[in-house]
Write a protein that holds these residues in place. Sequence first.
Motif, PDB file in Angstrom:
ATOM      1  N   GLY A 174       4.581   1.861   1.378  1.00  0.00           N
ATOM      2  CA  GLY A 174       5.137   0.513   1.438  1.00  0.00           C
ATOM      3  C   GLY A 174       6.438   0.393   0.671  1.00  0.00           C
ATOM      4  N   LEU A 175       6.664  -0.781   0.124  1.00  0.00           N
ATOM      5  CA  LEU A 175       7.922  -1.070  -0.566  1.00  0.00           C
ATOM      6  C   LEU A 175       7.898  -0.692  -2.041  1.00  0.00           C
ATOM      7  N   LYS A 176       6.778  -0.206  -2.513  1.00  0.00           N
ATOM      8  CA  LYS A 176       6.691   0.159  -3.918  1.00  0.00           C
ATOM      9  C   LYS A 176       7.685   1.267  -4.246  1.00  0.00           C
ATOM     10  N   GLY A 177       8.576   0.991  -5.191  1.00  0.00           N
ATOM     11  CA  GLY A 177       9.579   1.960  -5.602  1.00  0.00           C
ATOM     12  C   GLY A 177      10.900   1.811  -4.894  1.00  0.00           C
ATOM     13  N   ILE A 178      10.950   1.062  -3.799  1.00  0.00           N
ATOM     14  CA  ILE A 178      12.225   0.902  -3.074  1.00  0.00           C
ATOM     15  C   ILE A 178      12.585  -0.576  -2.911  1.00  0.00           C
ATOM     16  N   SER A 179      11.857  -1.458  -3.597  1.00  0.00           N
ATOM     17  CA  SER A 179      12.082  -2.895  -3.404  1.00  0.00           C
ATOM     18  C   SER A 179      13.451  -3.344  -3.879  1.00  0.00           C
ATOM     19  N   ASN A 180      14.073  -2.592  -4.792  1.00  0.00           N
ATOM     20  CA  ASN A 180      15.396  -2.972  -5.303  1.00  0.00           C
ATOM     21  C   ASN A 180      16.533  -2.318  -4.532  1.00  0.00           C
ATOM     22  N   GLY A 215       0.811  -1.211   0.000  1.00  0.00           N
ATOM     23  CA  GLY A 215       0.000   0.000   0.000  1.00  0.00           C
ATOM     24  C   GLY A 215       0.839   1.254   0.000  1.00  0.00           C
ATOM     25  N   ALA A 216       0.184   2.378   0.320  1.00  0.00           N
ATOM     26  CA  ALA A 216       0.880   3.660   0.386  1.00  0.00           C
ATOM     27  C   ALA A 216       1.925   3.636   1.491  1.00  0.00           C
TER      28      ALA A 216
END
Length: 228
Positions: free
Chosen positions: A203-209, A200-201
Motif C-alpha cells: 500500500g501507501l506505507k512508506g511512500i505517502s510523502n 496493507g502490504a
Amino acid sequence: MSESGAFSNTTIKHILAAGNYKRGVRFHKLLYEALLWKKLEAPKQWMMATDREDLLKNLDLSDRHSNEGLTQAAEVLVAQMQLFDSVSPKDSQVLNFWNVSLRTAQTLLSLIRAERSRTWSLNVESLTPMLPMFYAYNIVNYSQWLPIYICDMVDLEENAPEVHKEFLLGKFSINRTGNPYAAVLTDMVLEQTLNKDSKGAGGLKGISNDEQARTKWFLSSHIRAHLY
C-alpha cells in the motif's frame, strides 16, 4: 449488556466510543428488542388494570400467517401503544428513556435498511429524525451540515433530475456481492477497498510523502486488482 453476557466491558467501551460499527449495530438491536418487549407488556397490564380488556380483543393473531393479517394486527397494536403513551405520565423518566431509546434504534435500523435495500426515499426520510440527536449529543459537524444535506437531497429532483432518477434506481449505494440486502454506501465501499488496500502490504506505507509514487500507486490500482 455487560451483565447479560452479550458484551464485555471492554467491548462496550469501544461501542460507546464508536469504535466498532458491527457490534454497535448489534448492541442497538438487542437493546431495541429488549425494550420493545417490555413496552409491549406495559399496555396490556394497563388495559387490564383500567378495565379496558376489550381493546385486547381487537388484537386478533389468528390470521398471523398472511401478510394482510399481520398488517392489521400490527396497526391495532401500534394504535394501542399510542393510546398508552397518550395517557401515561409525561414526567415518567423510565417511559421517556424507553421511547427515546426505541426511536434512536428505529432511526438507525431504518437508515441501514434503506442503505442495504437501496431505497432512496427511505434513506432521506431516515436522516431527518437524526437531527435532534446530533444537537442533543453536541455532534457539531453533523448538526451543522446535515440540514444542508437534507435540503439538497429533497431538492435533488428539481436541481439534478438525472442524478435523482439514478438514485431512485438504487445507485446511491453499492452491492459488491450480488446478494440481496447487502448494499453499502459509497464511503463504506471506499473504506473496504481503496483505503483498506492502501494500509496493507503493497500500500501507501512508506511512500505517502512521495507525490510521484502516490500517483503511480493510484493510477495502477486497477491493474494490480486484476493481478490479485
